[in-house]
Design an enzyme around this catalytic site. Structure first.
Site, mmCIF file in Angstrom:
data_model
loop_
_atom_site.group_PDB
_atom_site.id
_atom_site.type_symbol
_atom_site.label_atom_id
_atom_site.label_comp_id
_atom_site.label_asym_id
_atom_site.label_seq_id
_atom_site.Cartn_x
_atom_site.Cartn_y
_atom_site.Cartn_z
ATOM 1 N N ALA A 142 0.845 -1.196 0.000
ATOM 2 C CA ALA A 142 0.000 0.000 0.000
ATOM 3 C C ALA A 142 0.872 1.235 0.000
ATOM 4 O O ALA A 142 1.954 1.246 0.593
ATOM 5 C CB ALA A 142 -0.916 0.022 1.224
ATOM 6 N N ASP A 143 0.399 2.265 -0.677
ATOM 7 C CA ASP A 143 1.051 3.568 -0.619
ATOM 8 C C ASP A 143 0.331 4.505 0.343
ATOM 9 O O ASP A 143 0.934 5.434 0.856
ATOM 10 C CB ASP A 143 1.112 4.177 -2.014
ATOM 11 C CG ASP A 143 2.171 3.496 -2.868
ATOM 12 O OD1 ASP A 143 3.290 4.025 -2.930
ATOM 13 O OD2 ASP A 143 1.884 2.436 -3.445
ATOM 14 N N ARG A 144 -0.946 4.244 0.569
ATOM 15 C CA ARG A 144 -1.686 4.992 1.592
ATOM 16 C C ARG A 144 -2.939 4.213 1.956
ATOM 17 O O ARG A 144 -3.640 3.710 1.080
ATOM 18 C CB ARG A 144 -2.048 6.392 1.107
ATOM 19 C CG ARG A 144 -2.646 7.269 2.213
ATOM 20 C CD ARG A 144 -2.940 8.690 1.755
ATOM 21 N NE ARG A 144 -1.766 9.400 1.302
ATOM 22 C CZ ARG A 144 -1.585 10.711 1.432
ATOM 23 N NH1 ARG A 144 -2.506 11.453 2.018
ATOM 24 N NH2 ARG A 144 -0.496 11.295 0.978
#
Length: 386
Positions: free
Chosen positions: A257-259
């Site tokens: 995940a990036d966010r």
């Protein structure tokens, strides 16, 4: 079991492997300035939310460490106020390199807090700089430890889930998207770390991974990492996920995940949402593995996550080694960038990320544990894992 590395340091010297040239050429680039860090992140020479956060933090530490050794000392070390006026714009600038990746913002904010606290404590400029150097290096050091914790939490949860359903918990087939291993972190990896954990503990039968176009992080980087670790694996085109689920027993999809928003909506490499929809259709657990720093409690849901739009041209180009292979005078494989679309093509959609709704996610794993949704709930309560 040793893997690859994205960043290496020797004293104040920082080098990154140029991921645009992998897997055919391993070339380390020295990163000596904050501007070079920004360019390396923006141009995708280094990528992966944890890795770019580590690079940013290490670069600030190196910049200040060199300043402390310089003679004469730079003007910004004349006072705490001058140091603060120098460092804060650097942190703001670094954050702009990839705004979707919350780890980068978390690292720069953490350094900003250290800066403010040290100045407010009445320390002189050199002491404040030393505090920032220590904090920057700590941010990098913490990554490998937490990655192994995530891998263990997530791997054991998946094995237990299968045992509860009367299955052996071994010989698992797991699919992943993009690259979330050592090249995307400071070591071991997040989602790929979970796959590595399953392999190391004898529970993995085979890893599957998508090519992850248009940058081919799967076919270039994940392929190389799995090959290096000698983990049995199979590559598939992004459009083949549905076919894979129809014809093979896949026991889980694990992604990074990036966010992650407060309700569990998750931004990750574009194509993740497609895989989640197909996994839901086939009843396959969909697991997000990411550090606490990726969880953004200030963002209520995925609609508030900024999505980076990449230059349209990038979706038209492919880079790789010339085939049949030819080598230059140094024995290095010749590489080229080729255009696979008509020249002057208009109308190109090229987001770097998509958002997977929490309702499609089975579990979210951080270094603190595993969160699952309450029965009937569309979103997650992440309080136990942040």
């Amino acid at each position: 079991m040793s893997g690859l590395t994205s960043i290496r340091t020797t004293g104040d010297k920082i080098e990154i492997v140029d991921q645009l040239k992998l897997p055919h050429t391993t070339e380390f680039l020295e990163i000596a300035t904050i501007e070079q860090v920004h360019d390396a992140i923006k141009s995708m020479k280094i990528r992966g939310a944890p890795a770019i956060a580590s690079l940013a933090a290490l670069s600030v530490a190196s910049h200040l460490s060199r300043a402390l050794k310089a003679s004469p000392a730079p003007d910004f070390l004349a006072s705490p106020e001058r140091l603060r006026a120098h460092v804060e714009p650097l942190l703001d600038f670094l954050y702009t390199a990839r705004p979707t990746a919350v780890n980068l913002g978390a690292a720069t904010r953490r350094l900003a807090r250290t800066l403010r606290a040290s100045v407010e404590a009445g320390k002189d400029a050199r002491a404040v700089a030393e505090d920032l150097i220590a904090e920057g290096r700590t941010i990098d050091d913490e990554d490998v430890i937490r990655n192994k914790e995530m891998a263990r939490w997530g791997g054991e949860w998946l094995v237990d889930r299968h045992k509860q359903r009367g299955l052996s918990g071994g010989d698992l087939n797991v699919m992943t998207v993009c690259n979330t291993g050592s090249l995307a972190t400071s070591g071991y990896g997040t989602a790929l770390g979970l796959i590595t954990f399953l392999h190391e503990t004898g529970r993995l039968q085979r890893a599957f991974y998508t090519q992850s176009t248009p940058y081919h992080q799967g076919s270039r980087l994940t392929a190389l990492e799995l090959q290096t670790l000698k983990i049995p694996s199979t590559m598939l085109c992004d459009s083949m996920v549905g076919s894979l689920f129809q014809h093979h027993d896949i026991h889980a999809v694990v992604v990074g995940a990036d966010r992650i928003a407060r309700n569990g909506d998750t931004a990750n490499k574009v194509g993740t949402y497609n895989a989640a929809v197909l996994a839901a259709r086939h009843g396959i657990p969909f697991i997000v593995v990411a550090p606490i720093s990726t969880v953004d409690l200030e963002v209520s849901d995925g609609s508030k996550i900024p999505i980076e739009q990449r230059p349209p041209l990038e979706a038209c180009l492919v880079r790789g080694a010339l085939y049949p292979f030819t080598a230059n005078a140094d024995g290095v494989k010749e590489q080229a960038t080729v255009m696979v679309t008509p020249a002057g093509l208009e109308g190109i959609y090229n987001p770097s990320f998509d958002v997977t709704p929490a309702e499609l996610i089975t579990a979210i794993v951080t270094e603190k544990g595993v969160a699952v949704k309450q029965e009937g709930a569309a979103g997650f309560d992440l309080s136990s894992i942040v």
